[in-house]
Design an enzyme around this catalytic site. Sequence first.
Site: not given
Ligand code: CP
Ligand code: NVA
Length: 326
Positions: A244, A284
Amino acid sequence: MPVTKKKKTTVKKVSNKEMSVDSLLTIAQLSASDVELILKTAAELKNSAKKNKHDQMLKGKVLAAIFEKSSTRTRVSFEIAMHQLGGTMLYLAGRDLQLGRGETIADTARVLSRYVNGIIIRTDAHKKIVELARDASIPVINALTDYAHPCQVLSDLLTLKERFGKLKRLRVAYVGDGNNVARSLIFGAAKTGIELAIASPLGYEIDKHTIELSENDRRKSGGALYMTMDPNRAVSHADVVYTDVWVSMGQEKEQSQRVRALKKYQVNEKLMSHAAPDAVFMHCLPAHRGQEVTDEVMDGEQSIVFDQAENRLHAQKAILKLLLGR
Ligand code: CP
Ligand code: NVA
């Protein structure tokens, strides 16, 4: 709309078709059967959707969607999910609500409970969603907090189940920042018997409380958790390599120190070569190409990142059906 009734706080006797909880704040609060039910329902809904058949289970129902942070996948997939289930979603930007001018979360929860049938919220501090769920008399779903991203990981479990046919004993390696997604992966792996290895640098590891909180589930499911600072060791023989972003939403001021601390944790072809030959790569999204992952890996044959993104829709339809549809 008769929605003022308080949610039950007692532990419910549930059938194998019903969730044991009213809201979804973290995977840790779900039972292993809840997780199984969500995945089974998601697979069924996905199958019907492929035949263009859409369950109208939420006909006439309205979901309020509070977003205090940006989103592409979560916002769009929840809106499409409600549409396909026969309901509608109201997008509410946090800054446009009175919440942004000091109205309390508790009062917002009570007011929205008089109008709509469920709330999703993307916010920073997890205690905000806990408070919202406590004072709402309708289901509340976590669309990401600084602490957890349960909808993401439930969708990821669906993706892994489709790909490998099982979750038990699957070897998953997470490389990078010990953040909300990593924490939800720990909870999800513990419920389903996944063997999870996490590699993070000093100062960016997952907290001890999360590890302790998930211990009992790991014991019950036969899962395992291995924490290391060495990305090569975490990835060694893994079936799945997951990463991530290094800078999550709200951490922009720490950008340069985070990039420095995490630069050895990039998922590139060299790191992928330590994994099993048929290993898959997961993220993700959104990805910061050139930081936590290279273009070669993101766009390579092992990457299943867009399957993950697609499955947000199917998994969230299952969550909505199970929580708002009863
Ligand atoms: N993975 C995810 O939650 O993507 P968004 O931030 O685009 O919703
Ligand atoms: N770890 C990231 C996930 C985004 C979907 C955030 O919190 O920005």
